[in-house]
Design a protein around this motif. Sequence first.
Motif, PDB file in Angstrom:
ATOM      1  N   LEU A 145       0.751  -1.146   0.017  1.00  0.00           N
ATOM      2  CA  LEU A 145      -0.016  -0.048  -0.091  1.00  0.00           C
ATOM      3  C   LEU A 145       0.750   1.204   0.057  1.00  0.00           C
ATOM      4  CD1 LEU A 145      -3.020   1.109   0.199  1.00  0.00           C
ATOM      5  CD2 LEU A 145      -2.753   1.085   2.740  1.00  0.00           C
ATOM      6  N   SER A 146       2.038   1.262   0.693  1.00  0.00           N
ATOM      7  CA  SER A 146       2.800   2.395   0.871  1.00  0.00           C
ATOM      8  C   SER A 146       3.394   2.733  -0.456  1.00  0.00           C
ATOM      9  CB  SER A 146       3.869   2.179   1.888  1.00  0.00           C
ATOM     10  OG  SER A 146       3.339   1.968   2.953  1.00  0.00           O
ATOM     11  N   MET A 147       3.799   1.426  -1.243  1.00  0.00           N
ATOM     12  CA  MET A 147       4.619   1.853  -2.439  1.00  0.00           C
ATOM     13  C   MET A 147       3.672   2.422  -3.309  1.00  0.00           C
ATOM     14  SD  MET A 147       7.784   0.774  -2.449  1.00  0.00           S
ATOM     15  CE  MET A 147       7.981   0.373  -4.233  1.00  0.00           C
ATOM     16  N   THR A 148       2.290   2.088  -3.312  1.00  0.00           N
ATOM     17  CA  THR A 148       1.546   2.592  -4.490  1.00  0.00           C
ATOM     18  C   THR A 148       1.577   4.494  -3.980  1.00  0.00           C
ATOM     19  OG1 THR A 148      -0.215   2.777  -3.050  1.00  0.00           O
ATOM     20  CG2 THR A 148      -0.002   0.808  -4.455  1.00  0.00           C
ATOM     21  N   ARG A 149       1.545   4.959  -2.906  1.00  0.00           N
ATOM     22  CA  ARG A 149       2.117   6.469  -2.724  1.00  0.00           C
ATOM     23  C   ARG A 149       3.489   6.677  -3.080  1.00  0.00           C
ATOM     24  NH1 ARG A 149      -2.418   4.272  -0.501  1.00  0.00           N
ATOM     25  NH2 ARG A 149      -3.768   5.893   0.383  1.00  0.00           N
ATOM     26  N   MET A 150       4.356   5.893  -2.634  1.00  0.00           N
ATOM     27  CA  MET A 150       5.788   6.472  -2.571  1.00  0.00           C
ATOM     28  C   MET A 150       6.476   6.432  -4.133  1.00  0.00           C
ATOM     29  SD  MET A 150       6.153   7.852   0.348  1.00  0.00           S
ATOM     30  CE  MET A 150       7.842   8.160  -0.362  1.00  0.00           C
ATOM     31  N   ALA A 151       5.872   5.392  -4.950  1.00  0.00           N
ATOM     32  CA  ALA A 151       6.513   5.291  -6.191  1.00  0.00           C
ATOM     33  C   ALA A 151       5.308   5.230  -7.070  1.00  0.00           C
ATOM     34  CB  ALA A 151       7.317   3.926  -6.494  1.00  0.00           C
ATOM     35  N   ARG A 152       5.663   5.136  -8.466  1.00  0.00           N
ATOM     36  CA  ARG A 152       4.643   5.227  -9.512  1.00  0.00           C
ATOM     37  C   ARG A 152       4.318   3.805  -9.731  1.00  0.00           C
ATOM     38  NH1 ARG A 152       7.457   9.618 -10.270  1.00  0.00           N
ATOM     39  NH2 ARG A 152       6.709  11.452 -10.651  1.00  0.00           N
ATOM     40  N   VAL A 153       3.069   3.283  -9.431  1.00  0.00           N
ATOM     41  CA  VAL A 153       2.736   1.747  -9.569  1.00  0.00           C
ATOM     42  C   VAL A 153       1.493   2.016 -10.274  1.00  0.00           C
ATOM     43  CG1 VAL A 153       1.701  -0.180  -8.234  1.00  0.00           C
ATOM     44  CG2 VAL A 153       3.589   1.265  -7.203  1.00  0.00           C
ATOM     45  N   SER A 154       1.434   1.335 -11.497  1.00  0.00           N
ATOM     46  CA  SER A 154       0.379   1.332 -12.470  1.00  0.00           C
ATOM     47  C   SER A 154       0.230   0.101 -13.380  1.00  0.00           C
ATOM     48  CB  SER A 154       0.222   2.817 -13.263  1.00  0.00           C
ATOM     49  OG  SER A 154       1.366   2.799 -14.285  1.00  0.00           O
ATOM     50  N   LYS A 155      -0.983  -0.028 -14.168  1.00  0.00           N
ATOM     51  CA  LYS A 155      -0.833  -0.981 -15.338  1.00  0.00           C
ATOM     52  C   LYS A 155       0.159  -0.813 -16.151  1.00  0.00           C
ATOM     53  CE  LYS A 155      -5.179  -3.713 -15.370  1.00  0.00           C
ATOM     54  NZ  LYS A 155      -6.130  -3.085 -14.532  1.00  0.00           N
ATOM     55  N   ALA A 156       0.065   0.313 -16.519  1.00  0.00           N
ATOM     56  CA  ALA A 156       1.214   1.232 -17.527  1.00  0.00           C
ATOM     57  C   ALA A 156       2.603   0.747 -17.284  1.00  0.00           C
ATOM     58  CB  ALA A 156       1.182   2.458 -17.749  1.00  0.00           C
ATOM     59  N   VAL A 157       2.833   1.014 -15.850  1.00  0.00           N
ATOM     60  CA  VAL A 157       4.450   0.534 -15.388  1.00  0.00           C
ATOM     61  C   VAL A 157       4.719  -0.987 -15.584  1.00  0.00           C
ATOM     62  CG1 VAL A 157       6.034   0.389 -13.690  1.00  0.00           C
ATOM     63  CG2 VAL A 157       4.812   2.493 -13.970  1.00  0.00           C
ATOM     64  N   ALA A 158       3.629  -1.715 -15.339  1.00  0.00           N
ATOM     65  CA  ALA A 158       3.864  -3.274 -15.431  1.00  0.00           C
ATOM     66  C   ALA A 158       3.905  -3.598 -16.764  1.00  0.00           C
ATOM     67  CB  ALA A 158       2.540  -3.964 -14.870  1.00  0.00           C
ATOM     68  N   GLU A 159       3.204  -3.025 -17.783  1.00  0.00           N
ATOM     69  CA  GLU A 159       3.346  -3.313 -19.190  1.00  0.00           C
ATOM     70  C   GLU A 159       4.659  -2.977 -19.867  1.00  0.00           C
ATOM     71  OE1 GLU A 159      -0.114  -1.431 -20.715  1.00  0.00           O
ATOM     72  OE2 GLU A 159      -1.481  -3.001 -19.713  1.00  0.00           O
ATOM     73  N   ALA A 160       5.241  -1.747 -19.244  1.00  0.00           N
ATOM     74  CA  ALA A 160       6.625  -1.215 -19.638  1.00  0.00           C
ATOM     75  C   ALA A 160       7.719  -2.154 -19.369  1.00  0.00           C
ATOM     76  CB  ALA A 160       6.869   0.371 -19.097  1.00  0.00           C
ATOM     77  N   ILE A 161       7.556  -2.776 -18.098  1.00  0.00           N
ATOM     78  CA  ILE A 161       8.253  -3.905 -17.644  1.00  0.00           C
ATOM     79  C   ILE A 161       8.376  -4.958 -18.355  1.00  0.00           C
ATOM     80  CG2 ILE A 161       9.052  -5.271 -15.750  1.00  0.00           C
ATOM     81  CD1 ILE A 161       8.102  -2.915 -13.699  1.00  0.00           C
ATOM     82  N   ASP A 162       7.017  -5.218 -18.750  1.00  0.00           N
ATOM     83  CA  ASP A 162       6.983  -6.642 -19.593  1.00  0.00           C
ATOM     84  C   ASP A 162       7.452  -6.532 -20.794  1.00  0.00           C
ATOM     85  OD1 ASP A 162       6.091  -9.027 -19.269  1.00  0.00           O
ATOM     86  OD2 ASP A 162       3.981  -8.600 -19.870  1.00  0.00           O
TER      87      ASP A 162
END
Length: 592
Positions: A145-162
């Motif tokens: 939960l804290s990471m969703t505030r402190m970093a950019r956590v999103s579907k788009a980021v997951a896709e970029a990593i993928d």
Amino acid sequence: MEKHFSSPTVAAWLQEWTDRLDPERVELVTGEPAQQEGLVDLLISRGSIVRLDPVLRPNSFLALSDSRDVARLESRTFICSEQESDAGPTNNWRSPSEMKAAMLPLYEGAMRGRTLYVVPFAMGPEGSRFQMLGIELTDSAYVALSMTRMARVSKAVAEAIDQSGDFVPAIHSVGVPLAGREDVPWPCNPESTYVAHFPETREIWSFGSGYGGNALLGKKCLALRIGSVVGKREGWLAEHMLILKLISPTGKIYYVAGAFPSACGKTNLAMLVPTVPGWRAETVGDDIAWIRRGEDGRLYAVNPEAGFFGVAPGTSVRSNAMAMQTISRDTIFTNCALTREGDVWWEGATETPPDGLIDWKGLPWDGQGPAAHPNARFTVPASKCPMIAPEWQDPAGVPLSALLLGGRRSDLIPLVTEARSWEHGVFLGSIMASETTAAAEGPTGKVRRDPFAMLPFCGYNIGDYFRHWLEFGAESKEGLPRIYLVNWFRRNADRKYIWPGYGDNVRVLSWIIDRLEGRAAGRDTPLGVVPAPGEIDLAGTSLSAEEFAPLVEIDLADLAVEVEDVKGYYANLGERLPARLRDELEELHKRV
Ligand code: GTP
Ligand code: SPV
Ligand code: MN
């Protein structure tokens, strides 16, 4: 297991760790509101957090940690380079193979009975060449939960990593498998805590702690320790710096970055509310700056984070009204005291504590010891800050006019001192010292060298780090910011701070701008240029010119003692210390 990534690299890595950690279930965290609410409900049902009063503090929560897990653990933090000399004299070192051999058995079955949260995250704004991607695996819903505030956590980021398959693997476990055992509100494993970094393979392995920089792995672990190593290789700087936008009474914009050690005033300066009429300020970042040299020679800084993990104690409407507004809602508090009305309180929030407090240990407060832990913190998205600069996510960063280096020093170091040159500034940064604070384990108030406020965060040999700084300015001086040593913490004979600080720090910044614009002559000292009498505007403060004067005095006997101490410190840094810095020390020795 549901397939979350199609990249063979990512999928294989995730499978390997899932097999090893053996969780009951796996959840991909992409930060949608419904998912965040789910994490909140789960944490509430477990007693890990409580919801604060929805009127007094909407959508906000309080977590109380295990009393053995309250701060960064520097003694448990390791830089695991192949060569010990690459970690250098200021870091704990283990060889990668030795550290992995010690930690792999700990991770074996570590998540039994728990959920493995897979948190893809980005540090740095979208579209920026500054951006770095990571995936944190954690068994802590609080960390997810804290990471969703402190970093950019999103579907788009997951896709970029993928798509790229390029990410920093960051493994985190609180180290308490359930296997039939009852869970506790804040699981942790202090006996086996490690925060390990493998700079050559860009990996982070953390075990045993759920607190702050030990567990939110995008921050100190990735953006600073791994980041500093990548920056050295690629020619940029990862720094423990706030970034402030300052607008002068004539409307001219200046950006300044400042390196102050942990709990020494970065968040407060980043949210400066100027007390001098006409000046305005906006926030770009409060803890970390990634800095590159632009084609025009100027230094451009980006805040890689998406939120603030700020020190609560000392924050009040009087000291920092902006921080108070920022955390007026949508905030996770950790280790603050709970009021009878269901709000949070900490030392310094109000002059007298309210009756009926529950302290950070979860017990009725008896008035003995602090009600909030001195390292109690708030976690809040940066976008909640009313004074956030519109350009805070500019992929190109903001151009810096000045760099501040500051520590907590009761004496010797003046309120502000301008370095004579880039190299002299690097020298001043290299010998910075500060009183230790509650941000890390161990005694507080002990003066230690904390070069560039990076002692706990530099991922490689500090001598090489100083060389990198020197080389950064070697090619051309055109466009480089000037460097200033600052110290808000000089004390008088009664041990009281002399300088009012906080919003009044704009008076120091305004002098710095005067220097940059050629409007202030200053006064030369062996350490550099300090304000001449009358150059710092004291109108509206309670300080007289006589009371102010000692703030810019340098006691030469004290400075001579300091020089001797620096000689011992330099001797311990070994042969990678650049000769140029030894020359600077020799020069200073001659001047005193
Ligand atoms: P980290 O998040 O640990 O990196 O800390 P930080 O550098 O952001 O420090 P922060 O701004 O949170 O301040 C830490 C403590 O110093 C708080 O208790 C503040 O109230 C206090 N403080 C900050 N600025 C000033 C100042 O100008 N004068 C004085 N006297 N205290 C200050
Ligand atoms: C610091 O200690 O400098 C902090 C807090 O900013 S932590 O994230 O725990 O490192
Ligand atoms: Mn910090």
